[in-house]
Enzyme design. Structure first.
Site, PDB file in Angstrom:
ATOM      1  N   ASP A 158       0.851  -1.195   0.000  1.00 49.74           N
ATOM      2  CA  ASP A 158       0.000   0.000   0.000  1.00 49.74           C
ATOM      3  C   ASP A 158       0.890   1.248   0.000  1.00 49.74           C
ATOM      4  O   ASP A 158       1.783   1.376   0.853  1.00 49.74           O
ATOM      5  CB  ASP A 158      -0.876  -0.031   1.261  1.00 49.74           C
ATOM      6  CG  ASP A 158      -1.942   1.053   1.249  1.00 49.74           C
ATOM      7  OD1 ASP A 158      -1.735   2.113   0.613  1.00 49.74           O
ATOM      8  OD2 ASP A 158      -2.982   0.853   1.894  1.00 49.74           O
ATOM      9  N   TYR A 169      -4.668  17.256  -6.155  1.00 51.42           N
ATOM     10  CA  TYR A 169      -3.979  16.340  -7.078  1.00 51.42           C
ATOM     11  C   TYR A 169      -2.818  17.068  -7.751  1.00 51.42           C
ATOM     12  O   TYR A 169      -1.694  16.564  -7.815  1.00 51.42           O
ATOM     13  CB  TYR A 169      -4.981  15.827  -8.117  1.00 51.42           C
ATOM     14  CG  TYR A 169      -4.399  14.932  -9.188  1.00 51.42           C
ATOM     15  CD1 TYR A 169      -4.158  13.578  -8.935  1.00 51.42           C
ATOM     16  CD2 TYR A 169      -4.098  15.425 -10.460  1.00 51.42           C
ATOM     17  CE1 TYR A 169      -3.632  12.750  -9.924  1.00 51.42           C
ATOM     18  CE2 TYR A 169      -3.575  14.605 -11.453  1.00 51.42           C
ATOM     19  CZ  TYR A 169      -3.345  13.261 -11.184  1.00 51.42           C
ATOM     20  OH  TYR A 169      -2.827  12.453 -12.163  1.00 51.42           O
ATOM     21  N   LYS A 211       1.092  16.210  -7.350  1.00 47.62           N
ATOM     22  CA  LYS A 211       1.880  15.806  -8.516  1.00 47.62           C
ATOM     23  C   LYS A 211       3.054  16.765  -8.729  1.00 47.62           C
ATOM     24  O   LYS A 211       4.135  16.340  -9.147  1.00 47.62           O
ATOM     25  CB  LYS A 211       1.000  15.764  -9.772  1.00 47.62           C
ATOM     26  CG  LYS A 211       0.089  14.541  -9.837  1.00 47.62           C
ATOM     27  CD  LYS A 211       0.910  13.263 -10.007  1.00 47.62           C
ATOM     28  CE  LYS A 211       0.034  12.083 -10.355  1.00 47.62           C
ATOM     29  NZ  LYS A 211       0.786  10.814 -10.367  1.00 47.62           N
TER      30      LYS A 211
HETATM   31  N1  LIG Z   1      -5.517   8.914 -16.450  1.00 49.17           N
HETATM   32  C1  LIG Z   1      -5.044  10.134 -16.607  1.00 49.17           C
HETATM   33  O1  LIG Z   1      -5.686  10.999 -17.258  1.00 49.17           O
HETATM   34  C2  LIG Z   1      -3.703  10.522 -16.053  1.00 49.17           C
HETATM   35  C3  LIG Z   1      -3.152  11.730 -16.476  1.00 49.17           C
HETATM   36  C4  LIG Z   1      -1.917  12.129 -15.967  1.00 49.17           C
HETATM   37  C5  LIG Z   1      -1.260  11.332 -15.056  1.00 49.17           C
HETATM   38  N2  LIG Z   1      -1.837  10.159 -14.642  1.00 49.17           N
HETATM   39  C6  LIG Z   1      -1.102   9.372 -13.641  1.00 49.17           C
HETATM   40  O2  LIG Z   1      -0.732   8.134 -14.201  1.00 49.17           O
HETATM   41  C7  LIG Z   1      -0.697   7.141 -13.153  1.00 49.17           C
HETATM   42  C8  LIG Z   1      -1.535   5.954 -13.571  1.00 49.17           C
HETATM   43  O3  LIG Z   1      -2.889   6.385 -13.713  1.00 49.17           O
HETATM   44  P1  LIG Z   1      -3.988   5.515 -14.498  1.00 49.17           P
HETATM   45  O4  LIG Z   1      -4.704   6.442 -15.397  1.00 49.17           O
HETATM   46  O5  LIG Z   1      -3.385   4.275 -15.029  1.00 49.17           O
HETATM   47  O6  LIG Z   1      -5.005   5.211 -13.315  1.00 49.17           O
HETATM   48  P2  LIG Z   1      -5.478   3.883 -12.626  1.00 49.17           P
HETATM   49  O7  LIG Z   1      -5.710   2.808 -13.638  1.00 49.17           O
HETATM   50  O8  LIG Z   1      -6.608   4.276 -11.722  1.00 49.17           O
HETATM   51  O9  LIG Z   1      -4.202   3.466 -11.749  1.00 49.17           O
HETATM   52  C9  LIG Z   1      -3.905   4.059 -10.525  1.00 49.17           C
HETATM   53  C10 LIG Z   1      -3.128   3.039  -9.718  1.00 49.17           C
HETATM   54  O10 LIG Z   1      -2.804   3.586  -8.442  1.00 49.17           O
HETATM   55  C11 LIG Z   1      -3.050   2.575  -7.471  1.00 49.17           C
HETATM   56  N3  LIG Z   1      -3.218   3.134  -6.134  1.00 49.17           N
HETATM   57  C12 LIG Z   1      -3.990   4.165  -5.747  1.00 49.17           C
HETATM   58  N4  LIG Z   1      -3.859   4.359  -4.426  1.00 49.17           N
HETATM   59  C13 LIG Z   1      -2.966   3.424  -3.988  1.00 49.17           C
HETATM   60  C14 LIG Z   1      -2.421   3.105  -2.718  1.00 49.17           C
HETATM   61  N5  LIG Z   1      -2.750   3.776  -1.595  1.00 49.17           N
HETATM   62  N6  LIG Z   1      -1.533   2.085  -2.652  1.00 49.17           N
HETATM   63  C15 LIG Z   1      -1.187   1.376  -3.753  1.00 49.17           C
HETATM   64  N7  LIG Z   1      -1.681   1.620  -4.981  1.00 49.17           N
HETATM   65  C16 LIG Z   1      -2.567   2.639  -5.074  1.00 49.17           C
HETATM   66  C17 LIG Z   1      -4.305   1.891  -7.973  1.00 49.17           C
HETATM   67  O11 LIG Z   1      -4.463   0.677  -7.282  1.00 49.17           O
HETATM   68  P3  LIG Z   1      -5.913   0.053  -6.888  1.00 49.17           P
HETATM   69  O12 LIG Z   1      -6.269  -0.887  -8.001  1.00 49.17           O
HETATM   70  O13 LIG Z   1      -5.655  -0.654  -5.607  1.00 49.17           O
HETATM   71  O14 LIG Z   1      -6.868   1.196  -6.742  1.00 49.17           O
HETATM   72  C18 LIG Z   1      -3.916   1.749  -9.437  1.00 49.17           C
HETATM   73  O15 LIG Z   1      -3.069   0.646  -9.620  1.00 49.17           O
HETATM   74  C19 LIG Z   1      -1.161   7.836 -11.890  1.00 49.17           C
HETATM   75  O16 LIG Z   1      -0.040   8.280 -11.158  1.00 49.17           O
HETATM   76  C20 LIG Z   1      -1.929   9.031 -12.414  1.00 49.17           C
HETATM   77  O17 LIG Z   1      -1.961  10.085 -11.476  1.00 49.17           O
HETATM   78  C21 LIG Z   1      -3.028   9.730 -15.128  1.00 49.17           C
END
Ligand SMILES: NC(=O)c1ccc[n+]([C@@H]2O[C@H](COP(=O)([O-])OP(=O)(O)OC[C@H]3O[C@@H](n4cnc5c(N)ncnc54)[C@H](OP(=O)(O)O)[C@@H]3O)[C@@H](O)[C@H]2O)c1
Length: 247
Positions: free
Chosen positions: A62, A153, A157
């Site tokens: 976590d 957020y 970031k």
């Molecule tokens: N999607 C976008 O538009 C976007 C844009 C810019 C940057 N990002 C960044 O890219 C990264 C990946 O995002 P994504 O779009 O692939 O989203 P996502 O599929 O929701 O992935 C987020 C990940 O973070 C994990 N997580 C959240 N809280 C946690 C905790 N306390 N301990 C361990 N794991 C935790 C989630 O695990 P669980 O399955 O346990 O929830 C999941 O594996 C993130 O850092 C996000 O901020 C995303």
């Protein structure tokens, strides 16, 4: 040459796409994926094997459990080490700025900057003590200029992005390359139901950008790449104008 990849945020769609893209480029690659939910991790692992990884194992951890990180990373690296670590943990929250309940606001800061910062530090320590490697950090375009609508957020970031740059520079002497990836709006479960922003993209497109950046040893990339120039302009806007834009 095959890669041995550690994905922190093991169920992340963007993280998974990066691991899959690396496996396509480097046949024989293996991965360990880390997250909170063992069942969800098993599903993500199966998808990565389908996508070309030779083997994928899972570990529970976590991001909010800061004290556990050094031992967790030590144990994971102890099983053979990794040449690439992808940090894809993140939570977006409800985006209501001052209307965000305090508990939710603190949780956003805790996970996105403290938790991720702690995982970053523990990963870099392992990489440098084992002779180097590549550290990929999922930051965000939101890190570049504070926005009322993404206050917690974006601030978290920005902190993580700054830490990745500074610690990344410090770890270069030990053979560690750090890549900061700044995606804009990406269609994943994190953004499900939200109105797509201009230049919205997919996890696969972000992964291609990230993997090409790893190959050329870049320190920062934007996804899509054109965002770099859009943000350059946005960062220069006078604050009153930025405020009135309401984004
Ligand atoms: N999607 C976008 O538009 C976007 C844009 C810019 C940057 N990002 C960044 O890219 C990264 C990946 O995002 P994504 O779009 O692939 O989203 P996502 O599929 O929701 O992935 C987020 C990940 O973070 C994990 N997580 C959240 N809280 C946690 C905790 N306390 N301990 C361990 N794991 C935790 C989630 O695990 P669980 O399955 O346990 O929830 C999941 O594996 C993130 O850092 C996000 O901020 C995303």
């Amino acid at each position: 040459m095959s890669r041995r990849v550690l994905l922190l945020g093991g169920t992340s769609e963007i993280g998974g796409a990066i691991v899959a893209a690396l496996a396509r480029r480097h046949p024989g690659s293996t991965a360990v994926i880390v997250g909170r939910d063992a069942d969800a991790l098993e599903k993500a692992a199966a998808a990565l094997v389908n996508a070309g990884c030779v083997s994928v194992s899972v570990a529970v951890g976590d991001a909010d459990a800061l004290d556990t990180h050094p031992a967790l990373l030590g144990e994971l690296f102890g099983s053979g080490g990794f040449d690439t670590v992808v940090l894809a943990v993140g939570t977006l929250g409800g985006q209501a700025a001052l209307a965000t309940p305090r508990e939710e606001a603190l949780a956003l800061l805790r996970t996105n900057v403290l938790g991720c910062g702690s995982l970053l530090e523990a990963s870099l320590q392992q990489l440098r003590s084992r002779g180097g490697g590549t550290m990929v950090v999922l930051s965000s375009a939101a890190a570049e200029r504070p926005r009322a609508s993404l206050a917690y957020y974006g601030a978290a970031k920005a902190g993580l992005d700054a830490l990745a740059q500074a610690l990344g520079d410090a770890a270069r002497a030990d053979g560690v390359r750090t890549l900061v990836v700044r995606p804009g709006f990406v269609h994943t479960r994190m953004t499900a139901g939200l109105r797509p922003a201009p230049l919205a993209t997919t996890p696969e497109a972000v992964a291609e950008v990230a993997v090409r950046a790893i190959e050329r040893g870049a320190h920062t990339v934007w996804a899509p790449p054109a965002l770099r120039w859009v943000l350059l302009v946005l960062r220069c806007l006078p604050r009153p104008l930025w405020r009135r834009m309401g984004i």
